[in-house]
Write a protein that holds these residues in place. Structure first.
Motif, PDB file in Angstrom:
ATOM      1  N   GLU A  13      10.800  45.820  46.688  1.00  0.00           N
ATOM      2  CA  GLU A  13      11.816  46.840  46.511  1.00  0.00           C
ATOM      3  C   GLU A  13      12.609  47.066  47.797  1.00  0.00           C
ATOM      4  O   GLU A  13      13.824  47.291  47.757  1.00  0.00           O
ATOM      5  CB  GLU A  13      11.178  48.148  46.051  1.00  0.00           C
ATOM      6  N   GLU A  14      11.926  47.013  48.947  1.00  0.00           N
ATOM      7  CA  GLU A  14      12.597  47.247  50.215  1.00  0.00           C
ATOM      8  C   GLU A  14      13.479  46.075  50.617  1.00  0.00           C
ATOM      9  O   GLU A  14      14.625  46.261  51.041  1.00  0.00           O
ATOM     10  CB  GLU A  14      11.563  47.509  51.315  1.00  0.00           C
ATOM     11  N   CYS A  15      12.949  44.854  50.501  1.00  0.00           N
ATOM     12  CA  CYS A  15      13.709  43.678  50.918  1.00  0.00           C
ATOM     13  C   CYS A  15      13.197  42.448  50.177  1.00  0.00           C
ATOM     14  O   CYS A  15      12.151  41.887  50.533  1.00  0.00           O
ATOM     15  CB  CYS A  15      13.590  43.457  52.424  1.00  0.00           C
ATOM     16  N   PRO A  16      13.889  41.996  49.133  1.00  0.00           N
ATOM     17  CA  PRO A  16      13.458  40.808  48.397  1.00  0.00           C
ATOM     18  C   PRO A  16      13.308  39.568  49.286  1.00  0.00           C
ATOM     19  O   PRO A  16      12.426  38.745  49.042  1.00  0.00           O
ATOM     20  CB  PRO A  16      14.578  40.625  47.356  1.00  0.00           C
ATOM     21  N   ARG A  17      14.143  39.448  50.316  1.00  0.00           N
ATOM     22  CA  ARG A  17      14.029  38.277  51.197  1.00  0.00           C
ATOM     23  C   ARG A  17      12.696  38.291  51.956  1.00  0.00           C
ATOM     24  O   ARG A  17      12.074  37.240  52.146  1.00  0.00           O
ATOM     25  CB  ARG A  17      15.201  38.257  52.187  1.00  0.00           C
ATOM     26  N   LYS A  18      12.257  39.457  52.372  1.00  0.00           N
ATOM     27  CA  LYS A  18      10.948  39.546  53.035  1.00  0.00           C
ATOM     28  C   LYS A  18       9.844  39.178  52.052  1.00  0.00           C
ATOM     29  O   LYS A  18       8.861  38.530  52.422  1.00  0.00           O
ATOM     30  CB  LYS A  18      10.727  40.959  53.576  1.00  0.00           C
ATOM     31  N   PHE A  19       9.975  39.587  50.804  1.00  0.00           N
ATOM     32  CA  PHE A  19       9.011  39.202  49.770  1.00  0.00           C
ATOM     33  C   PHE A  19       8.977  37.679  49.651  1.00  0.00           C
ATOM     34  O   PHE A  19       7.902  37.081  49.543  1.00  0.00           O
ATOM     35  CB  PHE A  19       9.407  39.829  48.435  1.00  0.00           C
ATOM     36  N   GLN A  20      10.131  37.061  49.674  1.00  0.00           N
ATOM     37  CA  GLN A  20      10.201  35.600  49.590  1.00  0.00           C
ATOM     38  C   GLN A  20       9.434  34.958  50.733  1.00  0.00           C
ATOM     39  O   GLN A  20       8.605  34.057  50.515  1.00  0.00           O
ATOM     40  CB  GLN A  20      11.662  35.150  49.632  1.00  0.00           C
ATOM     41  N   HIS A  21       9.711  35.399  51.956  1.00  0.00           N
ATOM     42  CA  HIS A  21       9.054  34.791  53.111  1.00  0.00           C
ATOM     43  C   HIS A  21       7.540  35.034  53.090  1.00  0.00           C
ATOM     44  O   HIS A  21       6.757  34.144  53.428  1.00  0.00           O
ATOM     45  CB  HIS A  21       9.638  35.371  54.409  1.00  0.00           C
ATOM     46  N   SER A  22       7.133  36.228  52.686  1.00  0.00           N
ATOM     47  CA  SER A  22       5.717  36.595  52.761  1.00  0.00           C
ATOM     48  C   SER A  22       4.891  36.008  51.626  1.00  0.00           C
ATOM     49  O   SER A  22       3.757  35.557  51.850  1.00  0.00           O
ATOM     50  CB  SER A  22       5.576  38.124  52.750  1.00  0.00           C
TER      51      SER A  22
END
Length: 279
Positions: A13-22
């Protein structure tokens, strides 16, 4: 089927790109020594509370960490009703009997759309007409109660319990206990009572967020399209360890083709193998 937890929902919810990387690329993350120390202390506290609930001796753990023992003693003195002798069981009680079910580290799973949600309650106390979720927090209480109420942990934990039991939303609650002592102040608690309106809102928000995730994953695997980035104005990038990779550091103004090409776009591991992250 991908497994998600409240931590993944928060990051998504905060940052989809961070979800992608993590979680899609499984990029390694590092924690500071201070943060690791706090995580270790929290793990020891949760283990101690679980052993106590099972009737196992805890003296050895307390002897190894006097501060931990002091926090446990203060917690028990502050909330003796939670630690009165009660019958433990390995299975849920019949809702028509007076039997009380208690279990530490109680796991529950829920399939929602094509995702598997896993929650673990630090302590679940289930009575015939009411159920309490209790969670031990080993950091000082956040002063903004609304922020905690709106967190995905609060919302998901309550939602899953209702969806996997015969309780109505009005019959369940969730209480956070902030157990690490701050000076002479006793441990503090914060309780949230559930209702049908909040239950429906959580379902609606989950549906929308997961539909977005499904679409983003499809574009990512089929066309190499990266998930969206958070707005720079959010200031979340300043403390994110992927800031350089995302070209969000003060000295990076334009995207780097080299960085964008680092990760294969046709590789998507199964999130079910990722252990739930505790915060």
């Amino acid at each position: 089927m991908l497994r998600l937890s409240q931590t993944q929902l928060k990051i998504l919810e905060e940052c989809p790109r961070k979800f992608q990387h993590s979680y899609l690329e499984l990029l390694a993350t590092t924690a500071s020594p201070e943060h690791k120390e706090k995580l270790t202390w929290g793990s020891h506290f949760h283990l101690l509370m679980q052993q106590r609930e099972l009737g196992l001796p805890i003296e050895f753990i307390i002897q190894q960490d006097p501060e931990l023992g002091r926090c446990v003693a203060a917690f028990i003195n502050t909330a003796p009703e939670l630690f009165a002798n009660s019958e433990n069981s390995d299975s849920l009680r019949d809702s028509y009997t007076s039997r009380i079910f208690r279990q530490a580290e109680h796991p529950r799973t829920l399939i929602f759309q094509d995702y598997l949600f896993t929650v673990i309650y630090d302590l679940l106390i289930a009575e015939p007409n009411a159920a309490q979720i209790l969670d031990w927090k080993t950091y000082p209480r956040h002063q903004k109660s609304k922020w905690i109420a709106e967190s995905w942990q609060t919302r998901l934990y309550l939602y899953v319990l209702v969806e996997t039991s015969d309780y109505s939303p009005e019959q369940v609650s969730m209480t956070y206990w902030f157990v690490q002592l701050q000076g002479e102040e006793p441990p503090q608690k914060l309780t949230f009572y559930y209702n049908q309106t909040e239950h429906d809102r959580t379902k609606q928000d989950l549906t929308h967020l997961l539909q977005q995730l499904t679409d983003w994953r499809q574009r990512y695997t089929e066309g190499g399209e990266f998930l969206p980035q958070v707005e720079i104005s959010s200031n979340l990038c300043d403390s994110c360890q992927f800031a350089t990779r995302c070209n969000r550091t003060p000295d990076t103004k334009t995207p780097s083709p080299y960085l964008l090409a680092e990760t294969p776009t046709d590789w998507l591991p199964n999130l079910a193998i990722i252990d739930e992250i505790y915060i």
